[in-house]
Design a protein around this motif. Sequence first.
Motif, PDB file in Angstrom:
ATOM      1  N   ARG A  16      86.479  18.113 -42.595  1.00  0.00           N
ATOM      2  CA  ARG A  16      85.837  19.287 -41.991  1.00  0.00           C
ATOM      3  C   ARG A  16      84.989  18.835 -40.803  1.00  0.00           C
ATOM      4  NH1 ARG A  16      85.463  20.328 -47.323  1.00  0.00           N
ATOM      5  NH2 ARG A  16      83.342  19.500 -47.440  1.00  0.00           N
ATOM      6  N   LEU A  17      85.226  19.461 -39.671  1.00  0.00           N
ATOM      7  CA  LEU A  17      84.597  19.041 -38.423  1.00  0.00           C
ATOM      8  C   LEU A  17      83.480  19.997 -38.008  1.00  0.00           C
ATOM      9  CD1 LEU A  17      87.836  18.290 -36.327  1.00  0.00           C
ATOM     10  CD2 LEU A  17      86.628  16.746 -37.908  1.00  0.00           C
ATOM     11  N   TYR A  18      82.352  19.419 -37.633  1.00  0.00           N
ATOM     12  CA  TYR A  18      81.344  20.178 -36.896  1.00  0.00           C
ATOM     13  C   TYR A  18      81.569  19.836 -35.432  1.00  0.00           C
ATOM     14  CZ  TYR A  18      76.931  22.317 -35.497  1.00  0.00           C
ATOM     15  OH  TYR A  18      75.996  23.126 -34.906  1.00  0.00           O
ATOM     16  N   VAL A  19      81.962  20.827 -34.641  1.00  0.00           N
ATOM     17  CA  VAL A  19      82.346  20.588 -33.246  1.00  0.00           C
ATOM     18  C   VAL A  19      81.260  21.103 -32.320  1.00  0.00           C
ATOM     19  CG1 VAL A  19      84.084  20.986 -31.472  1.00  0.00           C
ATOM     20  CG2 VAL A  19      84.779  20.779 -33.876  1.00  0.00           C
ATOM     21  N   CYS A  20      80.607  20.181 -31.643  1.00  0.00           N
ATOM     22  CA  CYS A  20      79.655  20.553 -30.587  1.00  0.00           C
ATOM     23  C   CYS A  20      80.481  20.635 -29.304  1.00  0.00           C
ATOM     24  CB  CYS A  20      78.545  19.521 -30.478  1.00  0.00           C
ATOM     25  SG  CYS A  20      77.168  20.039 -29.434  1.00  0.00           S
ATOM     26  N   GLY A  21      81.171  21.758 -29.148  1.00  0.00           N
ATOM     27  CA  GLY A  21      82.102  21.939 -28.040  1.00  0.00           C
ATOM     28  C   GLY A  21      82.432  23.410 -27.862  1.00  0.00           C
ATOM     29  N   THR A  22      83.348  23.690 -26.990  1.00  0.00           N
ATOM     30  CA  THR A  22      83.682  25.072 -26.669  1.00  0.00           C
ATOM     31  C   THR A  22      84.649  25.665 -27.689  1.00  0.00           C
ATOM     32  OG1 THR A  22      85.553  24.365 -25.322  1.00  0.00           O
ATOM     33  CG2 THR A  22      83.432  24.630 -24.194  1.00  0.00           C
ATOM     34  N   ARG A  23      84.828  26.973 -27.578  1.00  0.00           N
ATOM     35  CA  ARG A  23      85.812  27.681 -28.404  1.00  0.00           C
ATOM     36  C   ARG A  23      87.186  27.054 -28.237  1.00  0.00           C
ATOM     37  NH1 ARG A  23      89.423  30.802 -26.581  1.00  0.00           N
ATOM     38  NH2 ARG A  23      88.325  30.957 -24.595  1.00  0.00           N
ATOM     39  N   SER A  24      87.542  26.679 -27.003  1.00  0.00           N
ATOM     40  CA  SER A  24      88.861  26.100 -26.742  1.00  0.00           C
ATOM     41  C   SER A  24      89.050  24.793 -27.511  1.00  0.00           C
ATOM     42  CB  SER A  24      89.058  25.854 -25.247  1.00  0.00           C
ATOM     43  OG  SER A  24      89.136  27.072 -24.546  1.00  0.00           O
ATOM     44  N   LEU A  25      88.031  23.937 -27.532  1.00  0.00           N
ATOM     45  CA  LEU A  25      88.131  22.673 -28.260  1.00  0.00           C
ATOM     46  C   LEU A  25      88.284  22.933 -29.755  1.00  0.00           C
ATOM     47  CD1 LEU A  25      88.053  19.613 -28.479  1.00  0.00           C
ATOM     48  CD2 LEU A  25      85.550  19.723 -28.397  1.00  0.00           C
ATOM     49  N   LYS A  26      87.494  23.859 -30.280  1.00  0.00           N
ATOM     50  CA  LYS A  26      87.596  24.186 -31.708  1.00  0.00           C
ATOM     51  C   LYS A  26      88.991  24.698 -32.046  1.00  0.00           C
ATOM     52  CE  LYS A  26      82.687  25.347 -32.168  1.00  0.00           C
ATOM     53  NZ  LYS A  26      81.708  26.429 -32.406  1.00  0.00           N
ATOM     54  N   GLU A  27      89.548  25.557 -31.183  1.00  0.00           N
ATOM     55  CA  GLU A  27      90.879  26.104 -31.441  1.00  0.00           C
ATOM     56  C   GLU A  27      91.946  25.022 -31.408  1.00  0.00           C
ATOM     57  OE1 GLU A  27      91.348  29.196 -28.568  1.00  0.00           O
ATOM     58  OE2 GLU A  27      90.145  30.649 -29.695  1.00  0.00           O
ATOM     59  N   GLU A  28      91.826  24.071 -30.467  1.00  0.00           N
ATOM     60  CA  GLU A  28      92.808  22.987 -30.386  1.00  0.00           C
ATOM     61  C   GLU A  28      92.777  22.121 -31.645  1.00  0.00           C
ATOM     62  OE1 GLU A  28      93.837  20.710 -27.187  1.00  0.00           O
ATOM     63  OE2 GLU A  28      94.404  22.482 -26.050  1.00  0.00           O
ATOM     64  N   LEU A  29      91.578  21.779 -32.112  1.00  0.00           N
ATOM     65  CA  LEU A  29      91.465  20.943 -33.308  1.00  0.00           C
ATOM     66  C   LEU A  29      91.892  21.715 -34.555  1.00  0.00           C
ATOM     67  CD1 LEU A  29      88.099  19.126 -32.487  1.00  0.00           C
ATOM     68  CD2 LEU A  29      90.409  18.164 -32.405  1.00  0.00           C
ATOM     69  N   SER A  30      91.590  22.996 -34.598  1.00  0.00           N
ATOM     70  CA  SER A  30      92.032  23.825 -35.717  1.00  0.00           C
ATOM     71  C   SER A  30      93.551  23.923 -35.757  1.00  0.00           C
ATOM     72  CB  SER A  30      91.417  25.224 -35.602  1.00  0.00           C
ATOM     73  OG  SER A  30      91.855  26.057 -36.659  1.00  0.00           O
ATOM     74  N   ARG A  31      94.161  24.028 -34.569  1.00  0.00           N
ATOM     75  CA  ARG A  31      95.616  24.100 -34.491  1.00  0.00           C
ATOM     76  C   ARG A  31      96.267  22.820 -35.002  1.00  0.00           C
ATOM     77  NH1 ARG A  31      95.512  27.031 -29.857  1.00  0.00           N
ATOM     78  NH2 ARG A  31      95.295  25.157 -28.624  1.00  0.00           N
ATOM     79  N   GLU A  32      95.542  21.713 -34.912  1.00  0.00           N
ATOM     80  CA  GLU A  32      96.061  20.436 -35.395  1.00  0.00           C
ATOM     81  C   GLU A  32      95.821  20.245 -36.887  1.00  0.00           C
ATOM     82  OE1 GLU A  32      97.874  18.295 -33.812  1.00  0.00           O
ATOM     83  OE2 GLU A  32      97.790  19.240 -31.835  1.00  0.00           O
ATOM     84  N   GLY A  33      95.273  21.277 -37.547  1.00  0.00           N
ATOM     85  CA  GLY A  33      95.133  21.244 -38.999  1.00  0.00           C
ATOM     86  C   GLY A  33      93.761  20.893 -39.528  1.00  0.00           C
ATOM     87  N   PHE A  34      92.742  20.824 -38.642  1.00  0.00           N
ATOM     88  CA  PHE A  34      91.400  20.455 -39.091  1.00  0.00           C
ATOM     89  C   PHE A  34      90.556  21.700 -39.359  1.00  0.00           C
ATOM     90  CE2 PHE A  34      92.784  16.673 -36.831  1.00  0.00           C
ATOM     91  CZ  PHE A  34      92.409  15.681 -37.717  1.00  0.00           C
ATOM     92  N   PRO A  35      89.924  21.774 -40.544  1.00  0.00           N
ATOM     93  CA  PRO A  35      88.989  22.879 -40.798  1.00  0.00           C
ATOM     94  C   PRO A  35      87.722  22.696 -39.966  1.00  0.00           C
ATOM     95  CG  PRO A  35      89.027  21.352 -42.656  1.00  0.00           C
ATOM     96  CD  PRO A  35      90.094  20.894 -41.705  1.00  0.00           C
ATOM     97  N   ILE A  36      87.255  23.775 -39.364  1.00  0.00           N
ATOM     98  CA  ILE A  36      86.054  23.748 -38.527  1.00  0.00           C
ATOM     99  C   ILE A  36      84.925  24.443 -39.272  1.00  0.00           C
ATOM    100  CG2 ILE A  36      85.071  24.304 -36.275  1.00  0.00           C
ATOM    101  CD1 ILE A  36      87.495  22.452 -36.134  1.00  0.00           C
ATOM    102  N   THR A  37      83.755  23.810 -39.303  1.00  0.00           N
ATOM    103  CA  THR A  37      82.608  24.400 -39.979  1.00  0.00           C
ATOM    104  C   THR A  37      81.414  24.459 -39.031  1.00  0.00           C
ATOM    105  OG1 THR A  37      81.115  24.234 -41.886  1.00  0.00           O
ATOM    106  CG2 THR A  37      81.865  22.165 -40.898  1.00  0.00           C
ATOM    107  N   GLU A  38      80.536  25.446 -39.259  1.00  0.00           N
ATOM    108  CA  GLU A  38      79.267  25.506 -38.540  1.00  0.00           C
ATOM    109  C   GLU A  38      78.106  25.211 -39.482  1.00  0.00           C
ATOM    110  OE1 GLU A  38      78.947  29.192 -36.468  1.00  0.00           O
ATOM    111  OE2 GLU A  38      80.716  28.826 -35.209  1.00  0.00           O
ATOM    112  N   ASN A  39      78.436  24.766 -40.681  1.00  0.00           N
ATOM    113  CA  ASN A  39      77.434  24.442 -41.691  1.00  0.00           C
ATOM    114  C   ASN A  39      77.247  22.924 -41.748  1.00  0.00           C
ATOM    115  OD1 ASN A  39      75.854  24.026 -43.931  1.00  0.00           O
ATOM    116  ND2 ASN A  39      77.063  25.329 -45.298  1.00  0.00           N
ATOM    117  N   PRO A  40      76.100  22.407 -41.331  1.00  0.00           N
ATOM    118  CA  PRO A  40      75.884  20.957 -41.361  1.00  0.00           C
ATOM    119  C   PRO A  40      76.075  20.348 -42.741  1.00  0.00           C
ATOM    120  CG  PRO A  40      74.184  22.027 -40.052  1.00  0.00           C
ATOM    121  CD  PRO A  40      74.960  23.124 -40.723  1.00  0.00           C
ATOM    122  N   ASP A  41      75.751  21.111 -43.811  1.00  0.00           N
ATOM    123  CA  ASP A  41      75.881  20.575 -45.161  1.00  0.00           C
ATOM    124  C   ASP A  41      77.337  20.399 -45.574  1.00  0.00           C
ATOM    125  OD1 ASP A  41      73.123  20.519 -45.475  1.00  0.00           O
ATOM    126  OD2 ASP A  41      73.053  22.583 -46.233  1.00  0.00           O
TER     127      ASP A  41
END
Length: 264
Positions: free
Chosen positions: A91-116
């Motif tokens: 699970r990735l916390y991405v300090c980046g743009t919506r586009s970066l999050k979408e690219e990593l999500s498309r590659e199969g990585f879950p994106i979280t905004e929860n530091p825990d």
Amino acid sequence: MDRIRSCKLFLFDMDGTLYIGDRLFSFTRELLETIRSTGRRYLFLTNNSSTSVADYIRKLEKLGISAQYEDFLTSSQATAYYLKKHHPGKRLYVCGTRSLKEELSREGFPITENPDDTECIVMGFDTELTFRKLEDVSRMLCTRELPYIATNPDYVCPTEFGSVPDCGSVCDMLFNVSGKRPLVIGKPTALMPRLAMEKWGTAPEETLVVGDRIYTDIKSGLNAGTLTALVMSGETTRKILEASPDKPHLVLKDAGEILKELKE
């Protein structure tokens, strides 16, 4: 300069090399057409992780350049490649743009905004940066031992008026807070040029990396063993060039000089 004519693959940085902001350099369209018409190949290599490949295609189309997905190799793609190899499914916390999050999500990585919930921190060139993101990453770096990845080390991104802070500048702020440095994926590491050469089956001596930054573009080519050409149309000044321990094989006023060589 005659070494340019022996090259089969041209790896171009984009902003500062083929255009500045929303202004296409006058030679760019003909340069790309000439490379293709002479049986050579080119790829766009960019450390800018704030923009997806789809967004880049739309940007180039507005500038009058037709491009396909396979024409690009971005630091976002290289980061996804590294993560799939070393941190699959985390699970990735991405300090980046919506586009970066979408690219990593498309590659199969879950994106979280929860530091825990975070299992890996990814830093990119974030044009949507907020203090909340900086606080979250600072807390994680100071209190936990997590994989910490940066798409690129660039300190600034060139604009028509000068520059704005890039990923490397934000990572420096976080270093001042935590004492920790990220693992950098994009240029100047050799990963992106090597992936490009693997894709098109060219040798280092047949490959030319072209860019406006010594510490990213040129260093990545040197690390990968390719030929390198520094263009003076972007960030680098003569003073920076003279002070740098890393020297390109060629120094050009701009990438238009490559066009002149290929037309001879």
